[in-house]
Write a protein that holds these residues in place. Structure first.
Motif, PDB file in Angstrom:
ATOM      1  N   LEU A  28      56.576 -31.609 -20.612  1.00 54.79           N
ATOM      2  CA  LEU A  28      56.440 -30.771 -21.798  1.00 54.79           C
ATOM      3  C   LEU A  28      57.099 -31.355 -23.036  1.00 54.79           C
ATOM      4  CD1 LEU A  28      56.817 -27.137 -20.382  1.00 54.79           C
ATOM      5  CD2 LEU A  28      54.782 -28.566 -20.588  1.00 54.79           C
ATOM      6  N   ASP A  29      57.432 -32.641 -23.015  1.00 57.52           N
ATOM      7  CA  ASP A  29      57.899 -33.297 -24.232  1.00 57.52           C
ATOM      8  C   ASP A  29      56.756 -33.437 -25.230  1.00 57.52           C
ATOM      9  OD1 ASP A  29      60.482 -33.564 -23.436  1.00 57.52           O
ATOM     10  OD2 ASP A  29      60.414 -35.730 -23.085  1.00 57.52           O
ATOM     11  N   VAL A  30      57.092 -33.364 -26.516  1.00 56.45           N
ATOM     12  CA  VAL A  30      56.122 -33.574 -27.591  1.00 56.45           C
ATOM     13  C   VAL A  30      56.690 -34.621 -28.539  1.00 56.45           C
ATOM     14  CG1 VAL A  30      54.859 -32.538 -29.519  1.00 56.45           C
ATOM     15  CG2 VAL A  30      55.292 -31.203 -27.443  1.00 56.45           C
ATOM     16  N   TYR A  31      55.930 -35.691 -28.765  1.00 53.29           N
ATOM     17  CA  TYR A  31      56.333 -36.717 -29.733  1.00 53.29           C
ATOM     18  C   TYR A  31      55.404 -36.647 -30.927  1.00 53.29           C
ATOM     19  CZ  TYR A  31      57.116 -41.120 -32.061  1.00 53.29           C
ATOM     20  OH  TYR A  31      57.399 -42.061 -33.017  1.00 53.29           O
ATOM     21  N   GLN A  32      55.982 -36.610 -32.125  1.00 54.66           N
ATOM     22  CA  GLN A  32      55.172 -36.552 -33.338  1.00 54.66           C
ATOM     23  C   GLN A  32      55.457 -37.758 -34.213  1.00 54.66           C
ATOM     24  OE1 GLN A  32      54.391 -32.792 -35.468  1.00 54.66           O
ATOM     25  NE2 GLN A  32      55.238 -33.760 -37.290  1.00 54.66           N
ATOM     26  N   GLU A  33      54.406 -38.385 -34.689  1.00 60.58           N
ATOM     27  CA  GLU A  33      54.506 -39.519 -35.609  1.00 60.58           C
ATOM     28  C   GLU A  33      53.870 -39.108 -36.930  1.00 60.58           C
ATOM     29  OE1 GLU A  33      55.593 -43.248 -36.948  1.00 60.58           O
ATOM     30  OE2 GLU A  33      56.011 -42.411 -34.955  1.00 60.58           O
ATOM     31  N   MET A  34      54.542 -39.388 -38.039  1.00 63.70           N
ATOM     32  CA  MET A  34      54.052 -38.980 -39.348  1.00 63.70           C
ATOM     33  C   MET A  34      54.009 -40.179 -40.286  1.00 63.70           C
ATOM     34  SD  MET A  34      55.627 -36.206 -42.062  1.00 63.70           S
ATOM     35  CE  MET A  34      57.013 -37.264 -42.462  1.00 63.70           C
ATOM     36  N   THR A  38      49.904 -43.122 -45.527  1.00 63.35           N
ATOM     37  CA  THR A  38      48.877 -43.957 -44.913  1.00 63.35           C
ATOM     38  C   THR A  38      48.044 -43.152 -43.927  1.00 63.35           C
ATOM     39  OG1 THR A  38      50.316 -45.892 -45.096  1.00 63.35           O
ATOM     40  CG2 THR A  38      48.443 -46.061 -43.604  1.00 63.35           C
ATOM     41  N   ASP A  39      46.726 -43.315 -44.000  1.00 67.20           N
ATOM     42  CA  ASP A  39      45.823 -42.684 -43.040  1.00 67.20           C
ATOM     43  C   ASP A  39      46.049 -43.314 -41.667  1.00 67.20           C
ATOM     44  OD1 ASP A  39      43.729 -41.616 -41.609  1.00 67.20           O
ATOM     45  OD2 ASP A  39      42.203 -42.059 -43.110  1.00 67.20           O
ATOM     46  N   LEU A  40      46.318 -42.489 -40.673  1.00 74.16           N
ATOM     47  CA  LEU A  40      46.578 -42.990 -39.323  1.00 74.16           C
ATOM     48  C   LEU A  40      45.298 -43.141 -38.501  1.00 74.16           C
ATOM     49  CD1 LEU A  40      49.849 -41.039 -38.418  1.00 74.16           C
ATOM     50  CD2 LEU A  40      49.617 -43.451 -38.989  1.00 74.16           C
ATOM     51  N   THR A  41      44.136 -42.937 -39.121  1.00 69.35           N
ATOM     52  CA  THR A  41      42.870 -43.147 -38.416  1.00 69.35           C
ATOM     53  C   THR A  41      42.823 -44.564 -37.843  1.00 69.35           C
ATOM     54  OG1 THR A  41      41.698 -41.620 -39.855  1.00 69.35           O
ATOM     55  CG2 THR A  41      40.374 -43.200 -38.644  1.00 69.35           C
ATOM     56  N   SER A  55      45.535 -34.834 -33.646  1.00 65.41           N
ATOM     57  CA  SER A  55      45.592 -35.576 -34.904  1.00 65.41           C
ATOM     58  C   SER A  55      45.288 -34.636 -36.056  1.00 65.41           C
ATOM     59  CB  SER A  55      44.580 -36.722 -34.891  1.00 65.41           C
ATOM     60  OG  SER A  55      44.563 -37.391 -36.131  1.00 65.41           O
ATOM     61  N   GLY A  56      45.765 -34.997 -37.248  1.00 61.61           N
ATOM     62  CA  GLY A  56      45.465 -34.168 -38.396  1.00 61.61           C
ATOM     63  C   GLY A  56      46.219 -34.597 -39.627  1.00 61.61           C
ATOM     64  N   ALA A  57      46.190 -33.731 -40.631  1.00 64.85           N
ATOM     65  CA  ALA A  57      46.879 -33.992 -41.895  1.00 64.85           C
ATOM     66  C   ALA A  57      47.321 -32.657 -42.481  1.00 64.85           C
ATOM     67  CB  ALA A  57      45.969 -34.722 -42.879  1.00 64.85           C
ATOM     68  N   SER A  58      48.498 -32.666 -43.124  1.00 72.14           N
ATOM     69  CA  SER A  58      49.032 -31.431 -43.704  1.00 72.14           C
ATOM     70  C   SER A  58      48.389 -31.108 -45.043  1.00 72.14           C
ATOM     71  CB  SER A  58      50.551 -31.541 -43.870  1.00 72.14           C
ATOM     72  OG  SER A  58      50.868 -32.625 -44.733  1.00 72.14           O
ATOM     73  N   CYS A  59      47.808 -32.112 -45.708  1.00 76.36           N
ATOM     74  CA  CYS A  59      47.182 -31.891 -47.022  1.00 76.36           C
ATOM     75  C   CYS A  59      46.051 -32.895 -47.169  1.00 76.36           C
ATOM     76  CB  CYS A  59      48.217 -32.052 -48.128  1.00 76.36           C
ATOM     77  SG  CYS A  59      47.595 -31.707 -49.797  1.00 76.36           S
ATOM     78  N   SER A  60      44.824 -32.453 -46.894  1.00 71.94           N
ATOM     79  CA  SER A  60      43.693 -33.381 -46.841  1.00 71.94           C
ATOM     80  C   SER A  60      42.589 -32.944 -47.801  1.00 71.94           C
ATOM     81  CB  SER A  60      43.125 -33.439 -45.423  1.00 71.94           C
ATOM     82  OG  SER A  60      42.015 -34.301 -45.352  1.00 71.94           O
TER      83      SER A  60
END
Length: 292
Positions: A28-34, A38-41, A55-60
Motif C-alpha cells: 500500500l505504498d504510494v510514490y508520487q513524482e512531480m 515538463t510534460d511527463l508523457t 498519470s495527470g496534471a494539476s493545471c492542464s
C-alpha cells in the motif's frame, strides 16, 4: 503516482529526458513524482510485481488556453495495449487523442469520416491528433494505447479498444455530479443497437446524439445517452453482443470522463477469432468475431 498492492516491489521509472530512479515499495505504498514545468508523457514505469499507475496534471490546457483544469487517469499496462479503436465524439465539444506505442516502427493510422493519415512511431513514443468533433478510428499494426482529452472543462480518459468491449456494464455516477450534464457514449454494431437496455429498459428516450464511424468500422455507431446520477446497468438482450461504454459529464468549471469497464483478458476474455490485417490506407476490411 505508483501504488503497490504487494510488499517488496521494485519499481524503475525512466523519464523522457533519459534520467531514471528506482524505488522499493511496500504494501500500500504510494510514490508520487512531480514535474512543475515538463510534460511527463513518455515516462516508462517498470516493476517487479503488479502496480497501479495514475498519470495527470494539476493545471492542464487542451486545445485552448482559457482556464486550466486538473486531469488524471489510471493507465493500462503495455501488455493490455491493443490495435483497433473507435474514439467517440463528446457531443459538440472538441477533443484530441494521444496515442502511445511500446513497439519499434509501429504504423499508426487515424481516420475520421472525411480524411485519414498514417504515422510511423518508435518504441515508447507518442503522437497527438488534430482537434476533432467527430468520432475517430485509430488502428495500428502493433499494440497501442489511446487516451482522449476533452477541450475546456477538460478531462482525460482511456479509450477501450474494440477487442476490450464487453456485454454488460455496472457503473455509478456519483451524487457529487448531480449538477452536471451527465452522459454515456456507447459504441456498438449498428445492427445490434436495438438490443441495448439501460436499467432494464430500452434507452431510446435518453438518446441525444448518433454518430457515424469511419471505415473500416463503418458498421459501428456511437450513441450518446443522457443519464442521471446514481447506479446504472447498461447491457443488451443478446449475450454475444459486445460494446464499449464511456461515461462523461460537464459543468461550469469542471468535467469528468471514464470507461465504465475494460476487458483486459484476465478472466472471461473475449477472443478475437478473425481479425483481418489492416493496411495503412484502410483499404482492408476488418472482420470481427468474438467468442464469450
Amino acid at each position: 503516482m505508483v501504488m503497490s498492492p504487494f510488499a517488496n516491489t521494485e519499481v524503475n521509472i525512466t523519464f523522457p529526458n533519459g534520467t531514471w530512479i528506482s524505488k522499493t515499495l511496500e504494501w500500500l505504498d504510494v510514490y508520487q513524482e512531480m514535474s512543475p514545468s515538463t510534460d511527463l508523457t513518455g515516462t516508462i514505469v517498470q516493476s517487479s510485481k503488479p502496480v497501479s499507475v495514475v498519470s495527470g496534471a494539476s493545471c492542464s490546457y487542451v486545445i485552448q488556453k482559457n482556464d486550466c483544469d486538473m486531469i488524471s487517469e489510471q493507465l493500462i499496462p503495455t501488455n493490455a495495449f491493443q490495435r483497433m479503436f473507435i474514439v467517440p465524439p463528446i457531443l459538440s465539444n472538441r477533443f484530441v487523442v494521444r496515442i502511445f506505442s511500446s513497439q519499434i516502427n509501429s504504423t499508426v493510422c487515424v481516420r475520421d469520416v472525411a480524411v485519414g493519415n498514417c504515422t510511423m512511431m518508435g518504441s515508447n513514443q507518442w503522437i497527438e491528433s488534430a482537434p476533432k468533433h467527430s468520432s475517430l478510428v485509430v488502428t495500428s499494426h502493433d499494440p497501442i494505447s489511446v487516451i482522449q482529452y476533452k477541450e475546456s472543462d477538460t478531462y482525460m480518459t482511456i479509450v477501450p479498444s474494440i477487442q476490450q468491449f464487453i456485454n454488460s456494464y455496472t457503473f455509478v455516477v456519483p451524487e457529487v455530479y448531480i449538477n452536471h450534464d451527465n452522459y454515456i457514449s456507447v459504441t456498438i454494431l449498428t445492427a445490434a443497437s436495438q438490443t441495448l437496455r439501460l436499467d432494464g429498459k430500452p434507452p431510446r428516450d435518453h438518446l441525444v446524439d448518433t454518430a457515424n464511424v469511419a471505415s473500416p468500422f463503418n458498421n459501428y455507431t456511437v450513441l450518446t445517452f443522457r443519464i442521471t446520477t446514481g447506479l446504472h446497468v447498461m447491457t443488451t438482450t443478446e449475450t454475444d453482443v459486445l460494446f464499449g461504454l464511456i461515461a462523461f459529464g460537464n459543468f461550469t468549471f469542471g468535467a469528468y470522463g471514464f470507461p465504465a469497464g475494460i476487458d483486459l483478458g484476465n478472466s472471461n476474455g473475449k477472443v478475437c477469432l478473425q481479425c483481418q490485417h489492416l493496411t495503412d490506407n484502410f483499404s482492408a476490411t476488418a472482420v470481427m468475431k468474438f467468442l464469450t
